[in-house]
Scaffold this motif. Sequence first.
Motif, short mmCIF file in Angstrom:
data_model
loop_
_atom_site.label_atom_id
_atom_site.label_comp_id
_atom_site.label_asym_id
_atom_site.label_seq_id
_atom_site.Cartn_x
_atom_site.Cartn_y
_atom_site.Cartn_z
N THR A 93 23.72 6.79 -25.23
CA THR A 93 22.47 7.37 -25.76
C THR A 93 21.29 6.56 -25.27
OG1 THR A 93 23.65 8.06 -27.74
CG2 THR A 93 21.24 8.08 -27.84
N VAL A 94 20.28 7.28 -24.83
CA VAL A 94 19.01 6.67 -24.44
C VAL A 94 17.91 7.36 -25.24
CG1 VAL A 94 17.38 6.22 -22.58
CG2 VAL A 94 19.84 6.10 -22.14
N HIS A 95 17.19 6.61 -26.04
CA HIS A 95 16.13 7.19 -26.87
C HIS A 95 14.99 7.69 -25.97
CE1 HIS A 95 13.02 7.53 -29.96
NE2 HIS A 95 14.02 7.57 -30.83
N PRO A 96 14.40 8.85 -26.32
CA PRO A 96 13.31 9.37 -25.47
C PRO A 96 12.13 8.41 -25.33
CG PRO A 96 14.12 11.07 -26.95
CD PRO A 96 14.78 9.79 -27.37
N SER A 97 11.95 7.50 -26.31
CA SER A 97 10.83 6.54 -26.24
C SER A 97 11.28 5.16 -25.80
CB SER A 97 10.14 6.45 -27.61
OG SER A 97 9.64 7.71 -28.01
N SER A 98 12.39 5.09 -25.08
CA SER A 98 12.89 3.78 -24.64
C SER A 98 12.01 3.15 -23.58
CB SER A 98 14.32 3.93 -24.10
OG SER A 98 15.19 4.41 -25.11
N PHE A 99 11.28 3.98 -22.80
CA PHE A 99 10.57 3.46 -21.64
C PHE A 99 9.06 3.44 -21.84
CE2 PHE A 99 14.31 5.98 -20.22
CZ PHE A 99 15.14 4.91 -19.92
N VAL A 100 8.64 3.33 -23.10
CA VAL A 100 7.21 3.28 -23.38
C VAL A 100 6.61 2.00 -22.80
CG1 VAL A 100 5.51 3.16 -25.24
CG2 VAL A 100 7.47 4.67 -25.46
N ASN A 101 5.44 2.15 -22.21
CA ASN A 101 4.62 1.05 -21.67
C ASN A 101 5.15 0.51 -20.34
OD1 ASN A 101 2.27 -0.53 -21.97
ND2 ASN A 101 3.45 -2.29 -22.70
N LEU A 102 6.05 1.23 -19.70
CA LEU A 102 6.53 0.80 -18.38
C LEU A 102 5.68 1.51 -17.30
CD1 LEU A 102 10.41 0.76 -18.85
CD2 LEU A 102 8.76 -1.12 -19.09
N LYS A 103 4.41 1.20 -17.28
CA LYS A 103 3.49 1.88 -16.36
C LYS A 103 3.70 1.48 -14.90
CE LYS A 103 1.41 3.68 -19.91
NZ LYS A 103 1.53 5.13 -20.22
N ALA A 104 4.29 0.32 -14.68
CA ALA A 104 4.45 -0.17 -13.31
C ALA A 104 5.86 0.04 -12.77
CB ALA A 104 4.10 -1.66 -13.24
N LEU A 105 6.75 0.65 -13.53
CA LEU A 105 8.14 0.79 -13.10
C LEU A 105 8.26 1.73 -11.91
CD1 LEU A 105 10.90 -0.33 -14.09
CD2 LEU A 105 11.26 1.91 -15.16
N ARG A 106 9.00 1.29 -10.91
CA ARG A 106 9.21 2.07 -9.69
C ARG A 106 10.65 2.57 -9.56
NH1 ARG A 106 5.13 0.53 -6.05
NH2 ARG A 106 3.29 0.03 -7.30
N GLU A 107 11.60 1.86 -10.15
CA GLU A 107 13.02 2.18 -9.94
C GLU A 107 13.78 2.05 -11.25
OE1 GLU A 107 16.69 0.25 -7.36
OE2 GLU A 107 14.68 0.42 -6.43
N LEU A 108 14.54 3.11 -11.60
CA LEU A 108 15.36 3.14 -12.80
C LEU A 108 16.76 3.58 -12.41
CD1 LEU A 108 15.82 2.98 -15.87
CD2 LEU A 108 14.99 5.35 -16.01
N ARG A 109 17.75 2.73 -12.71
CA ARG A 109 19.13 3.04 -12.36
C ARG A 109 20.01 2.96 -13.61
NH1 ARG A 109 20.39 3.28 -6.99
NH2 ARG A 109 18.78 2.54 -5.52
N LEU A 110 20.79 4.05 -13.79
CA LEU A 110 21.70 4.13 -14.92
C LEU A 110 23.10 4.54 -14.46
CD1 LEU A 110 19.26 5.90 -17.40
CD2 LEU A 110 20.37 3.70 -17.83
N GLU A 111 23.49 4.14 -13.29
CA GLU A 111 24.79 4.50 -12.76
C GLU A 111 25.93 3.89 -13.57
OE1 GLU A 111 22.36 3.26 -10.89
OE2 GLU A 111 22.14 4.34 -8.99
N GLY A 112 27.06 4.62 -13.61
CA GLY A 112 28.28 4.08 -14.19
C GLY A 112 28.25 3.96 -15.69
N ASN A 113 27.56 4.88 -16.39
CA ASN A 113 27.56 4.86 -17.85
C ASN A 113 28.27 6.10 -18.39
OD1 ASN A 113 25.83 2.45 -18.97
ND2 ASN A 113 24.72 3.21 -17.17
N LEU A 114 28.10 6.37 -19.67
CA LEU A 114 28.77 7.49 -20.32
C LEU A 114 27.76 8.52 -20.84
CD1 LEU A 114 31.38 5.39 -22.38
CD2 LEU A 114 31.67 6.41 -20.10
#
Length: 463
Positions: A93-114
């Motif tokens: 589970t990933v909460h919809p508000s998990s990535f708040v305030n990540l204005k500079a993020l360029r790369e998000l990887r979630l490989e190999g999860n459930l």
Amino acid sequence: MYLLVLVHILQSHLSAAQSCPALCACTYGESGAAALRSVQCSDPGISAVPINVPADTVKLRLEKTPITRVHRAAFYNLSELRFLWLTYNSITTVHPSSFVNLKALRELRLEGNLLTSFPWEGLRDMPRLQTLGLHNNRLSSLPAHAALFLPNITYLDLSSNRLTILPVELLDLWFPLQGQQGAPVQRRILGLHDNPWLCDCQISMVISLSISYGSPVVLMDQLLVCRMSPGQLGMLLTQTELSRCTRPSVQPAVTRVISPLGSNVILRCDATGYPTPTLTWIKTSAYTDCCKQDNLTNSDQLPRNLDSFMQQSPRVGVRWSIISLNGLSYKDAGEYRCLARNMAGISEAPIKLRVVGVSRLSRLPKKKSQKTPPKSTSKYRKPNQTPTNVPSVRDNQILQNVTPPSIKKTQAAPNLSPRIVPINKYIKRLKLNLTDAKTSTSVKSSPEPPDNSTTALLSKTLV
């Protein structure tokens, strides 16, 4: 002096080690003139996202841990984070508000999860995100609204999941129709392999467009496996005969409609194509042949999309739609277009509606009165109209009292004809009357003398 510098370096390293989360490793690297901090946490003893990660961290790696969920605002303090790797954990589970305030993020990887689903709406908190890796999860579907949050993604890896179909909205994003894109098309790298795709038009379109010249999409692996039905074994797309997409064809029930004012009208159109097209109605122009002053008020709002219409699909590849117009007015008149759209193209058909009737009373023009009466009898004459050649009441009275000479002569002649006697007899009697005035009785017994005209005639004879 040398000892003082060495002590300062040791203190800085000790302070850095103290600020690094437990069971994690914090390192510094050089990127130009600025020092970059990288934090790596891969210990099996970590069961939750650390909360004391340094605020100046640029790259965070949480790998091979038993973490099962990412809570709300888990990375709120990491405003300078550019790379976030949450790979090969047990995240479900990933909460919809998990990535708040990540204005500079360029790369998000979630490989190999459930993960069985992903909060696509959470991508709006990362406006600079370009790389999204969801490889090797359990995603079974892609919602249509995901296309709203992927316009800036240039690398999307959806391989090794359980996806079966692609929504049309994603295909419109990746392969925009000619003439609809406003800006230059971005090139995207897609990973779609190792999914049990259904052999339909959508996946066939992806293959054919990705290998075409100048395509905006590059597939990581073009050997996709698909199934003709959910119960069949997979086979390569190159070995199957796929359903070919067909552009919609629109056929209206009628092309021209003429209806009286205040009536009810139903406009209908039918469309065929594969995939099954969707239908929309647009009013493109107002009718100007009649009552133009009534239509100019709404003409500046055209074209206008119409929302109140109904459509149904009785079978795959066929769809019909109707629009109902009740109590027609002149504002309803104009041209209506029925648009059919699918991923293969757009087709349309116009229907012209004309409204006839009188919307308001108008003053009729006055007719010019005739100077001369019509040649007809007096019973067809208007009561207040007196002909110029008919005498008035006063003239009739005068004509009754005064008889012109011509009329007198014509009337006297018939009355005298039976009373005229021989002239010699009257002369002889007249002489007798003159000689003997006392013989008036004889005169009275004699026949009545003629009228004035006769007397005048006798006097002329005597003379």
